[in-house]
Design a protein around this motif. Sequence first.
Motif: not given
Lengths: 303, 303
Positions: B28-29, B33-34, B60, B62, B199
């Motif tokens: 995903c990231d 998207w970021s 993911t 995360n 991030t």
Amino acid sequence: MSPPKYLTGDKAGIEEFLSRFDVFLFDCDGVLWSGDHLYPKVAETIGMLRSKGKQLVFVTNNSTKSRADYKKKFDKMGIETNEEEVFGSSYSAAVYIARILKLPAPKNKVFVLGESGIEQELNAEGVRYICGTDPAFRRDIEPEDFTNIANGSALDPEVGIVLSGLDFHLNYLKMATAFQYLQRGAVFLATNTDSTLPTAHSLFPGAGSAGAGLVKAIGREPLALGKPSQAMMDAIEGKFHFDRSRTCMVGDRLNTDIQFGIEGKLGGTLAVLTGVSKKEEFLAEGAPTVPMAYMDTLGDLVG
Amino acid sequence: MSPPKYLTGDKAGIEEFLSRFDVFLFDCDGVLWSGDHLYPKVAETIGMLRSKGKQLVFVTNNSTKSRADYKKKFDKMGIETNEEEVFGSSYSAAVYIARILKLPAPKNKVFVLGESGIEQELNAEGVRYICGTDPAFRRDIEPEDFTNIANGSALDPEVGIVLSGLDFHLNYLKMATAFQYLQRGAVFLATNTDSTLPTAHSLFPGAGSAGAGLVKAIGREPLALGKPSQAMMDAIEGKFHFDRSRTCMVGDRLNTDIQFGIEGKLGGTLAVLTGVSKKEEFLAEGAPTVPMAYMDTLGDLVG
């Protein structure tokens, strides 16, 4: 390598061993005491060595205490000493930063991960620092912190060094801030990298474990200023100017204390069995680190 | 290894590539998207793949978010999906504990180092746990804690597993408690071991860094349930029963996403250049991890 000589109960052997050295470097925890429990005849042993004119240095990796804190502990334990004889990894780090690294001002401030022992020793050497026990960093990370750390607005532009020690108040905010300084090129130092802290008859995370997150994030190791790093030996020698061939390291841990003495090319090493390492570890065939001599307890030096 | 095929702008090449797969696993990231910034034409691309009857799984590492949390993020981003299509490292860990490890009760409770995403997934699989977001552990360690952790009176005798994930509220008390469970024989698991968390256009400590102190203290690595661990691939396959030869992994990180697909013997891997890895890394002579194909952005699939 010759096998280590067992000195407990060997009066003539002890006499001969002591005659070979003018200086004794002592580890503290596991040698003199365990936490608040003093081992038998330690004060007598220290007194005997002093009466023979030996120079004593107490070398500890515990970065949470300053030399002044240690002096208080010695007093409480009834062991005669003075602050100048104590050499901790916090002091070693402060000496390294102030007298060896000597980064040019203004970018020579230290971001400290650790307790007041480090702060006291940095103060004593006139080194500027932030964080440490600062309550402003003892809080949870908030969403805006990510932005402000990333864009640098939460950073002090004068920080040029990250010093990682044992921090009982570690948190994600401190770790993220230190990581950002390292990404921007700060020098990475550690007071010591012991993985564990023996306390309360068990093991707790040591300075090396408290700092391991930062090592993993940045992908490189810090320069460690505690045992067995020879940077600490150099700092001790710089202060006391001893003859290494007439110096003996006394300790309970093979991979820190005894290795420290061997790598430092000291005249001798003496292991005691009151702490972490067991005799089976150095008596085994092909053992990597073997002391010159060993005893059951330090007090055996006075019988 | 054949060089990766560059698909951006190559309509025929894209058509042929898509025809080889029935299932697409998406990181995903860095791919979709970021942070909160959706990359161009992502929603269109997902819609196009669905219209061709492809099965989609969003994979993911995360661990701070549950599948339900991720579903909300997809909704906010305007990407059509359902919770069942999301496979996070927290869910992977919960599935592993409940369906594969299956420790016998009562000693099968989990000590969690992490956020609510892990708790939600453990709840969904009926796994009992302590700590996580429990406010009782969000405090400084006190002197009596050392004694009570060491003698076991502060421990839950039913804990048999330590699960380490990304914890924005990590502290010494949690680390010392988890370390004590590990010393007493608890199984050591991690949701994932990514060293960093990208991030705010920078890098922060990731789950692997948050858990590195525990790894250093105990001296062994956890079983990781996130990419590139094949334990995660097995868990995904256990749920979706896909044909690996007709499956393609899409990701931005060579050493997690692309390696995950290659080690899992998937039919293909597709790298996008919107995230961490640069094309120079896999186009270089002797590159260790090379995708089957690559594109500038995921949206290039719809031109």
